[in-house]
Design a protein around this motif. Sequence first.
Motif, PDB file in Angstrom:
ATOM      1  N   GLY A 127       0.915  -0.985   0.561  1.00 25.78           N
ATOM      2  CA  GLY A 127      -0.263   0.183   0.019  1.00 25.78           C
ATOM      3  C   GLY A 127       1.152   1.188  -0.302  1.00 25.78           C
ATOM      4  O   GLY A 127       1.101   1.980  -0.616  1.00 25.78           O
ATOM      5  N   GLU A 128       1.867   1.762   0.316  1.00 24.81           N
ATOM      6  CA  GLU A 128       2.551   2.298   0.894  1.00 24.81           C
ATOM      7  C   GLU A 128       3.344   2.075   0.147  1.00 24.81           C
ATOM      8  O   GLU A 128       4.076   4.043  -0.832  1.00 24.81           O
ATOM      9  N   GLN A 129       4.398   1.602  -1.267  1.00 24.37           N
ATOM     10  CA  GLN A 129       5.277   1.787  -2.445  1.00 24.37           C
ATOM     11  C   GLN A 129       4.011   1.921  -3.843  1.00 24.37           C
ATOM     12  O   GLN A 129       4.329   2.526  -3.579  1.00 24.37           O
ATOM     13  N   PHE A 130       2.280   1.651  -3.667  1.00 21.15           N
ATOM     14  CA  PHE A 130       2.084   1.954  -5.028  1.00 21.15           C
ATOM     15  C   PHE A 130       2.266   3.582  -4.420  1.00 21.15           C
ATOM     16  O   PHE A 130       1.648   4.063  -5.604  1.00 21.15           O
ATOM     17  N   TYR A 131       1.280   3.740  -3.334  1.00 25.57           N
ATOM     18  CA  TYR A 131       0.935   5.328  -2.680  1.00 25.57           C
ATOM     19  C   TYR A 131       2.381   5.772  -3.031  1.00 25.57           C
ATOM     20  O   TYR A 131       2.148   6.866  -3.732  1.00 25.57           O
ATOM     21  N   MET A 132       3.539   6.187  -2.548  1.00 23.84           N
ATOM     22  CA  MET A 132       5.090   6.653  -2.960  1.00 23.84           C
ATOM     23  C   MET A 132       4.881   6.554  -4.568  1.00 23.84           C
ATOM     24  O   MET A 132       5.645   7.462  -5.504  1.00 23.84           O
ATOM     25  N   PHE A 133       5.093   5.171  -5.569  1.00 28.30           N
ATOM     26  CA  PHE A 133       4.384   4.867  -6.981  1.00 28.30           C
ATOM     27  C   PHE A 133       3.972   6.241  -7.810  1.00 28.30           C
ATOM     28  O   PHE A 133       4.255   7.126  -8.443  1.00 28.30           O
ATOM     29  N   CYS A 134       2.878   6.605  -7.261  1.00 30.04           N
ATOM     30  CA  CYS A 134       1.883   7.269  -8.152  1.00 30.04           C
ATOM     31  C   CYS A 134       2.252   8.728  -7.690  1.00 30.04           C
ATOM     32  O   CYS A 134       2.433   9.586  -8.353  1.00 30.04           O
ATOM     33  N   THR A 135       2.433   9.043  -6.526  1.00 28.92           N
ATOM     34  CA  THR A 135       3.391  10.635  -5.345  1.00 28.92           C
ATOM     35  C   THR A 135       4.315  10.419  -6.818  1.00 28.92           C
ATOM     36  O   THR A 135       4.299  11.954  -7.556  1.00 28.92           O
ATOM     37  N   LEU A 136       5.476   9.549  -6.956  1.00 28.48           N
ATOM     38  CA  LEU A 136       6.730  10.678  -7.830  1.00 28.48           C
ATOM     39  C   LEU A 136       6.204   9.932  -9.432  1.00 28.48           C
ATOM     40  O   LEU A 136       6.776  10.536 -10.133  1.00 28.48           O
ATOM     41  N   ALA A 137       5.063   9.343  -9.595  1.00 29.57           N
ATOM     42  CA  ALA A 137       4.512   9.459 -11.149  1.00 29.57           C
ATOM     43  C   ALA A 137       4.194  10.432 -10.963  1.00 29.57           C
ATOM     44  O   ALA A 137       4.517  11.083 -11.917  1.00 29.57           O
ATOM     45  N   ALA A 138       3.345  10.854 -10.423  1.00 26.58           N
ATOM     46  CA  ALA A 138       2.818  12.385 -11.250  1.00 26.58           C
ATOM     47  C   ALA A 138       3.635  13.564 -11.169  1.00 26.58           C
ATOM     48  O   ALA A 138       3.405  14.551 -11.614  1.00 26.58           O
ATOM     49  N   TRP A 139       4.363  13.640  -9.881  1.00 24.24           N
ATOM     50  CA  TRP A 139       5.518  14.729  -9.993  1.00 24.24           C
ATOM     51  C   TRP A 139       6.145  14.559 -11.118  1.00 24.24           C
ATOM     52  O   TRP A 139       6.894  15.251 -11.539  1.00 24.24           O
ATOM     53  N   LEU A 140       6.914  13.110 -11.608  1.00 28.18           N
ATOM     54  CA  LEU A 140       7.877  13.293 -12.809  1.00 28.18           C
ATOM     55  C   LEU A 140       6.303  13.700 -13.911  1.00 28.18           C
ATOM     56  O   LEU A 140       7.484  14.406 -14.918  1.00 28.18           O
ATOM     57  N   ILE A 141       5.654  13.759 -14.605  1.00 26.01           N
ATOM     58  CA  ILE A 141       5.083  13.846 -15.122  1.00 26.01           C
ATOM     59  C   ILE A 141       5.076  15.540 -15.231  1.00 26.01           C
ATOM     60  O   ILE A 141       4.913  15.952 -16.384  1.00 26.01           O
ATOM     61  N   THR A 142       4.337  16.131 -14.269  1.00 22.96           N
ATOM     62  CA  THR A 142       4.101  17.498 -14.225  1.00 22.96           C
ATOM     63  C   THR A 142       5.600  18.019 -14.713  1.00 22.96           C
ATOM     64  O   THR A 142       5.582  19.126 -15.200  1.00 22.96           O
ATOM     65  N   LYS A 143       6.852  17.137 -13.597  1.00 22.25           N
ATOM     66  CA  LYS A 143       8.238  18.224 -14.130  1.00 22.25           C
ATOM     67  C   LYS A 143       8.376  17.533 -15.449  1.00 22.25           C
ATOM     68  O   LYS A 143       9.083  18.673 -16.258  1.00 22.25           O
ATOM     69  N   ALA A 144       7.994  16.710 -16.406  1.00 18.47           N
ATOM     70  CA  ALA A 144       7.953  16.070 -17.940  1.00 18.47           C
ATOM     71  C   ALA A 144       7.358  18.325 -18.738  1.00 18.47           C
ATOM     72  O   ALA A 144       7.678  17.339 -19.449  1.00 18.47           O
ATOM     73  N   GLY A 145       6.646  18.740 -18.011  1.00 20.86           N
ATOM     74  CA  GLY A 145       5.425  19.056 -19.010  1.00 20.86           C
ATOM     75  C   GLY A 145       4.472  19.311 -18.778  1.00 20.86           C
ATOM     76  O   GLY A 145       3.831  19.975 -19.790  1.00 20.86           O
ATOM     77  N   HIS A 146       3.730  17.859 -18.321  1.00 18.50           N
ATOM     78  CA  HIS A 146       2.103  18.046 -19.012  1.00 18.50           C
ATOM     79  C   HIS A 146       1.980  17.748 -17.313  1.00 18.50           C
ATOM     80  O   HIS A 146       2.398  17.234 -16.502  1.00 18.50           O
ATOM     81  N   PRO A 147       0.902  18.977 -17.434  1.00 19.65           N
ATOM     82  CA  PRO A 147       0.119  19.616 -16.224  1.00 19.65           C
ATOM     83  C   PRO A 147      -0.182  17.768 -15.814  1.00 19.65           C
ATOM     84  O   PRO A 147      -1.680  17.712 -16.467  1.00 19.65           O
ATOM     85  N   PHE A 148      -0.504  17.385 -14.670  1.00 14.74           N
ATOM     86  CA  PHE A 148      -1.093  16.144 -14.429  1.00 14.74           C
ATOM     87  C   PHE A 148      -1.674  16.681 -12.287  1.00 14.74           C
ATOM     88  O   PHE A 148      -0.643  16.646 -11.863  1.00 14.74           O
ATOM     89  N   GLU A 149      -2.631  15.729 -11.886  1.00 15.69           N
ATOM     90  CA  GLU A 149      -3.586  16.205 -10.935  1.00 15.69           C
ATOM     91  C   GLU A 149      -2.294  14.552 -10.395  1.00 15.69           C
ATOM     92  O   GLU A 149      -2.505  13.620 -10.506  1.00 15.69           O
ATOM     93  N   GLN A 150      -2.339  15.380  -8.379  1.00 15.76           N
ATOM     94  CA  GLN A 150      -1.698  14.409  -8.266  1.00 15.76           C
ATOM     95  C   GLN A 150      -2.805  13.459  -6.690  1.00 15.76           C
ATOM     96  O   GLN A 150      -3.998  13.823  -6.796  1.00 15.76           O
ATOM     97  N   PRO A 151      -2.565  11.876  -7.445  1.00 11.98           N
ATOM     98  CA  PRO A 151      -3.502  11.678  -6.923  1.00 11.98           C
ATOM     99  C   PRO A 151      -3.678  11.401  -5.031  1.00 11.98           C
ATOM    100  O   PRO A 151      -2.477  11.946  -4.732  1.00 11.98           O
ATOM    101  N   GLN A 152      -4.879  10.818  -4.573  1.00  9.82           N
ATOM    102  CA  GLN A 152      -5.117  10.716  -3.741  1.00  9.82           C
ATOM    103  C   GLN A 152      -4.461   9.152  -3.334  1.00  9.82           C
ATOM    104  O   GLN A 152      -4.626   8.484  -3.538  1.00  9.82           O
TER     105      GLN A 152
END
Length: 414
Positions: A66-91
Amino acid sequence: MAEEAAGGAQELEAAERGPGAAYHMFAMMEDLLEKLKLLNYEEEALRRHHLRPLSRHYFALPTNPGEQFYMFCTLAAWLITKAGHPFEQPQEYDDPNATISNILSELRSFGRSVDFPPSKLKAGYGEQACYVLDCLAEEALKHTDFSWKRPAYPTEELEEEAITEDDAELTLNKLEEEIEEEETDNEENFIDLNVLKAQTYRSDMNESTKQEEILESTTDAAEWNLEVERVLPQLKVTIRTDNKDWRIHVDQMHQHKDGIESALKETRGYLDKLHNEISRTLEKVNSREKYLNNQLEHLVQEYRTAQAQLSEAKEKYQQGSGGVTERTRTLSEITEVLEKVKQEMEEKGSSMTDGAPLVKIKQALTKLKQETVQMDIRIGVVEHTLLQSKLKEKSNMTREMHATMIPETTIGAY
């Protein structure tokens, strides 16, 4: 069974890819961690969401899905936003399937291939999770115009070896340094060519004038000998041995070779004796094994037959136990039906011998009689009131009739 099948499929896939496929995700995770550090993920991603820094093998080994999946989604959303595509942070309570599909669609938009099912990412760890985050980190580095620079190697300082000679002795390095200093001084204090010609001309003239005189030494021989004895220790040159010199290595190799050859001559005899003893012992063991096999052959045959009979008895026992279980089940059903019938019989017998219904009937009859008496009294009261009302009406009618007849008689008399 499903987990065993999945594990077997993974082992088969790893065997097809090669012996190092099982460790590929560990190397990929280390590369991912270095890329995240270059993107300053600790300040921009972790501190904002109050998360702990990643370890070297965080997404490679299962710890807390559970913790690893939440960390994966958080880092993926941050990296997508960092790459120039706006992405909403998952809850934390969002639908995981929708979140994974959005992340994979963004990954495909970058031109990356996705050749695995989305269910592989639900666990939050594994080679697929490392692959997705690594691709997104590369896209983020491209968007930030990051470029690798040439590595700056630190200068290794060689350890200076201690020299136990006297202070008066000079090393070769000191002599070379003094020679270099003298050369630099000579280069700095150079003389003009014309001045040098003038000086040489003057010296030649002086020598020509002094050639007629006899050359005699003005120094004392005893003082010269003392000066030689004082300076002689300082003229000694000691060459420091360098451990990294190839000549020393070659000498060491020859020494080790000679030591190995001398030791091999001594140990070869012991090894030959040991080999002969082991071979004789193996022959004895083989002969004793054959003897025991011949002696115990009939016992082994009896053991096999007894084991076959035991397997047959076990099969019969299983068949009999199956029939017993079926019969016990039918017996339990029959006993339940019997209990129900007994309960119904007891209820009927208690109702037949019990006088409670008769008592209830008698009580109902007495209650009916009382109610009929009350009804009769009420009926009598009602008849009496009705009779009185009729009599009253009749008396009123007679009074009205007499009242109408009296005026008529009076009118006729007049």
